[in-house]
Write a protein that holds these residues in place. Structure first.
Motif, PDB file in Angstrom:
ATOM      1  N   THR A   1       7.805 -16.133  20.846  1.00  0.00           N
ATOM      2  CA  THR A   1       6.631 -15.689  20.102  1.00  0.00           C
ATOM      3  C   THR A   1       5.764 -16.892  19.793  1.00  0.00           C
ATOM      4  O   THR A   1       6.249 -18.014  19.644  1.00  0.00           O
ATOM      5  N   LYS A   2       4.469 -16.651  19.708  1.00  0.00           N
ATOM      6  CA  LYS A   2       3.509 -17.699  19.370  1.00  0.00           C
ATOM      7  C   LYS A   2       2.699 -17.230  18.173  1.00  0.00           C
ATOM      8  O   LYS A   2       2.126 -16.125  18.200  1.00  0.00           O
ATOM      9  N   THR A   3       2.676 -18.039  17.127  1.00  0.00           N
ATOM     10  CA  THR A   3       1.944 -17.721  15.911  1.00  0.00           C
ATOM     11  C   THR A   3       0.973 -18.848  15.615  1.00  0.00           C
ATOM     12  O   THR A   3       1.336 -20.025  15.707  1.00  0.00           O
ATOM     13  N   THR A   4      -0.247 -18.494  15.268  1.00  0.00           N
ATOM     14  CA  THR A   4      -1.249 -19.488  14.884  1.00  0.00           C
ATOM     15  C   THR A   4      -1.684 -19.180  13.462  1.00  0.00           C
ATOM     16  O   THR A   4      -2.012 -18.042  13.136  1.00  0.00           O
ATOM     17  N   THR A   5      -1.684 -20.221  12.616  1.00  0.00           N
ATOM     18  CA  THR A   5      -2.050 -20.036  11.209  1.00  0.00           C
ATOM     19  C   THR A   5      -2.754 -21.270  10.675  1.00  0.00           C
ATOM     20  O   THR A   5      -2.475 -22.389  11.114  1.00  0.00           O
ATOM     21  N   ASN A   6      -3.665 -21.057   9.739  1.00  0.00           N
ATOM     22  CA  ASN A   6      -4.281 -22.180   9.033  1.00  0.00           C
ATOM     23  C   ASN A   6      -3.290 -22.612   7.962  1.00  0.00           C
ATOM     24  O   ASN A   6      -3.104 -21.920   6.973  1.00  0.00           O
ATOM     25  N   ASP A   7      -2.635 -23.741   8.177  1.00  0.00           N
ATOM     26  CA  ASP A   7      -1.607 -24.143   7.219  1.00  0.00           C
ATOM     27  C   ASP A   7      -2.101 -25.151   6.201  1.00  0.00           C
ATOM     28  O   ASP A   7      -1.408 -25.450   5.237  1.00  0.00           O
ATOM     29  N   LYS A   8      -3.317 -25.671   6.390  1.00  0.00           N
ATOM     30  CA  LYS A   8      -3.877 -26.586   5.400  1.00  0.00           C
ATOM     31  C   LYS A   8      -5.398 -26.491   5.456  1.00  0.00           C
ATOM     32  O   LYS A   8      -5.992 -26.616   6.521  1.00  0.00           O
ATOM     33  N   ILE A   9      -6.005 -26.266   4.296  1.00  0.00           N
ATOM     34  CA  ILE A   9      -7.459 -26.226   4.183  1.00  0.00           C
ATOM     35  C   ILE A   9      -7.809 -27.168   3.032  1.00  0.00           C
ATOM     36  O   ILE A   9      -7.380 -26.945   1.901  1.00  0.00           O
ATOM     37  N   GLU A  10      -8.555 -28.217   3.355  1.00  0.00           N
ATOM     38  CA  GLU A  10      -8.876 -29.236   2.353  1.00  0.00           C
ATOM     39  C   GLU A  10     -10.384 -29.368   2.190  1.00  0.00           C
ATOM     40  O   GLU A  10     -11.122 -29.321   3.173  1.00  0.00           O
ATOM     41  N   VAL A  11     -10.813 -29.583   0.954  1.00  0.00           N
ATOM     42  CA  VAL A  11     -12.211 -29.890   0.673  1.00  0.00           C
ATOM     43  C   VAL A  11     -12.275 -31.378   0.381  1.00  0.00           C
ATOM     44  O   VAL A  11     -11.584 -31.882  -0.505  1.00  0.00           O
ATOM     45  N   LEU A  12     -13.111 -32.079   1.150  1.00  0.00           N
ATOM     46  CA  LEU A  12     -13.275 -33.513   0.966  1.00  0.00           C
ATOM     47  C   LEU A  12     -14.692 -33.779   0.483  1.00  0.00           C
ATOM     48  O   LEU A  12     -15.664 -33.308   1.079  1.00  0.00           O
ATOM     49  N   ALA A  13     -14.818 -34.530  -0.599  1.00  0.00           N
ATOM     50  CA  ALA A  13     -16.125 -34.915  -1.126  1.00  0.00           C
ATOM     51  C   ALA A  13     -16.493 -36.257  -0.499  1.00  0.00           C
ATOM     52  O   ALA A  13     -15.826 -37.256  -0.725  1.00  0.00           O
ATOM     53  N   LEU A  14     -17.551 -36.261   0.291  1.00  0.00           N
ATOM     54  CA  LEU A  14     -17.961 -37.477   0.974  1.00  0.00           C
ATOM     55  C   LEU A  14     -18.873 -38.315   0.088  1.00  0.00           C
ATOM     56  O   LEU A  14     -19.582 -37.801  -0.772  1.00  0.00           O
ATOM     57  N   ALA A  15     -18.886 -39.599   0.339  1.00  0.00           N
ATOM     58  CA  ALA A  15     -19.725 -40.519  -0.427  1.00  0.00           C
ATOM     59  C   ALA A  15     -21.209 -40.203  -0.252  1.00  0.00           C
ATOM     60  O   ALA A  15     -22.022 -40.544  -1.103  1.00  0.00           O
TER      61      ALA A  15
ATOM     62  N   THR B   1      -4.826 -26.230  11.739  1.00  0.00           N
ATOM     63  CA  THR B   1      -4.240 -25.020  12.293  1.00  0.00           C
ATOM     64  C   THR B   1      -2.914 -25.379  12.965  1.00  0.00           C
ATOM     65  O   THR B   1      -2.856 -26.325  13.748  1.00  0.00           O
ATOM     66  N   ALA B   2      -1.878 -24.642  12.629  1.00  0.00           N
ATOM     67  CA  ALA B   2      -0.558 -24.844  13.235  1.00  0.00           C
ATOM     68  C   ALA B   2      -0.310 -23.744  14.261  1.00  0.00           C
ATOM     69  O   ALA B   2      -0.553 -22.568  13.999  1.00  0.00           O
ATOM     70  N   THR B   3       0.152 -24.165  15.430  1.00  0.00           N
ATOM     71  CA  THR B   3       0.590 -23.218  16.455  1.00  0.00           C
ATOM     72  C   THR B   3       2.104 -23.356  16.553  1.00  0.00           C
ATOM     73  O   THR B   3       2.619 -24.432  16.842  1.00  0.00           O
ATOM     74  N   ILE B   4       2.802 -22.262  16.278  1.00  0.00           N
ATOM     75  CA  ILE B   4       4.263 -22.272  16.205  1.00  0.00           C
ATOM     76  C   ILE B   4       4.835 -21.420  17.337  1.00  0.00           C
ATOM     77  O   ILE B   4       4.470 -20.255  17.493  1.00  0.00           O
ATOM     78  N   ILE B   5       5.713 -22.033  18.109  1.00  0.00           N
ATOM     79  CA  ILE B   5       6.433 -21.317  19.164  1.00  0.00           C
ATOM     80  C   ILE B   5       7.862 -21.113  18.663  1.00  0.00           C
ATOM     81  O   ILE B   5       8.509 -22.065  18.218  1.00  0.00           O
ATOM     82  N   ALA B   6       8.322 -19.869  18.707  1.00  0.00           N
ATOM     83  CA  ALA B   6       9.683 -19.551  18.254  1.00  0.00           C
ATOM     84  C   ALA B   6      10.404 -18.762  19.345  1.00  0.00           C
ATOM     85  O   ALA B   6       9.788 -18.010  20.104  1.00  0.00           O
ATOM     86  N   GLU B   7      11.711 -18.986  19.395  1.00  0.00           N
ATOM     87  CA  GLU B   7      12.561 -18.229  20.317  1.00  0.00           C
ATOM     88  C   GLU B   7      13.604 -17.509  19.491  1.00  0.00           C
ATOM     89  O   GLU B   7      14.368 -18.135  18.752  1.00  0.00           O
ATOM     90  N   ASP B   8      13.596 -16.193  19.572  1.00  0.00           N
ATOM     91  CA  ASP B   8      14.517 -15.356  18.794  1.00  0.00           C
ATOM     92  C   ASP B   8      14.459 -15.698  17.302  1.00  0.00           C
ATOM     93  O   ASP B   8      15.477 -15.776  16.622  1.00  0.00           O
ATOM     94  N   GLY B   9      13.247 -15.933  16.806  1.00  0.00           N
ATOM     95  CA  GLY B   9      13.049 -16.210  15.385  1.00  0.00           C
ATOM     96  C   GLY B   9      13.298 -17.646  14.960  1.00  0.00           C
ATOM     97  O   GLY B   9      13.132 -17.981  13.794  1.00  0.00           O
TER      98      GLY B   9
ATOM     99  N   ILE C   1      10.870 -23.562  17.771  1.00  0.00           N
ATOM    100  CA  ILE C   1      11.236 -24.591  18.743  1.00  0.00           C
ATOM    101  C   ILE C   1      10.097 -25.587  18.978  1.00  0.00           C
ATOM    102  O   ILE C   1      10.313 -26.648  19.548  1.00  0.00           O
ATOM    103  N   SER C   2       8.893 -25.246  18.499  1.00  0.00           N
ATOM    104  CA  SER C   2       7.757 -26.143  18.679  1.00  0.00           C
ATOM    105  C   SER C   2       6.691 -25.846  17.634  1.00  0.00           C
ATOM    106  O   SER C   2       6.480 -24.688  17.260  1.00  0.00           O
ATOM    107  N   ARG C   3       6.031 -26.920  17.176  1.00  0.00           N
ATOM    108  CA  ARG C   3       4.906 -26.768  16.247  1.00  0.00           C
ATOM    109  C   ARG C   3       3.895 -27.847  16.599  1.00  0.00           C
ATOM    110  O   ARG C   3       4.231 -29.023  16.642  1.00  0.00           O
ATOM    111  N   THR C   4       2.662 -27.438  16.843  1.00  0.00           N
ATOM    112  CA  THR C   4       1.585 -28.389  17.105  1.00  0.00           C
ATOM    113  C   THR C   4       0.443 -28.124  16.132  1.00  0.00           C
ATOM    114  O   THR C   4       0.331 -27.020  15.588  1.00  0.00           O
TER     115      THR C   4
END
Length: 84
Positions: free
Chosen positions: A3-17, A27-35, A38-41
């Motif tokens: 299975t392949k799941t894509t999720t926004n795992d971190k959303i940050e607000v940065l105040a620039l100078a 965004t994290a893309t997670i590959i799983a085998e039988d739950g 096995i991979s996260r990018t």
């Protein structure tokens, strides 16, 4: 089964100078085998106050809409005009 799941795992607000905020989305893309994972990018992208939010997920739009005020948009436009 793989299975392949894509999720926004971190959303940050940065105040620039320069006086305006940006929203950084990881965004994290997670590959799983039988739950079992096995991979996260990761992929990151940054949204500026003039960004088109139509392709973003609802959670990103909610945060960006809150921080991209008229004042932030004006500060961003002014900073861009100085670079020309």
């Amino acid at each position: 089964m793989l299975t392949k799941t894509t999720t926004n795992d971190k959303i940050e607000v940065l105040a620039l100078a320069a006086g305006y905020p940006v929203v950084q989305v990881r965004t994290a893309t997670i590959i799983a085998e039988d739950g079992v994972e096995i991979s996260r990018t990761f992929h990151r992208h940054v949204l500026t106050p003039d960004a088109d939010l139509s392709a973003e997920d609802a959670d990103v739009v909610a945060i960006a809409s809150t921080v991209f005020t008229d004042e932030a948009k004006a500060a961003y436009a002014a900073a861009q005009a100085e670079q020309v």
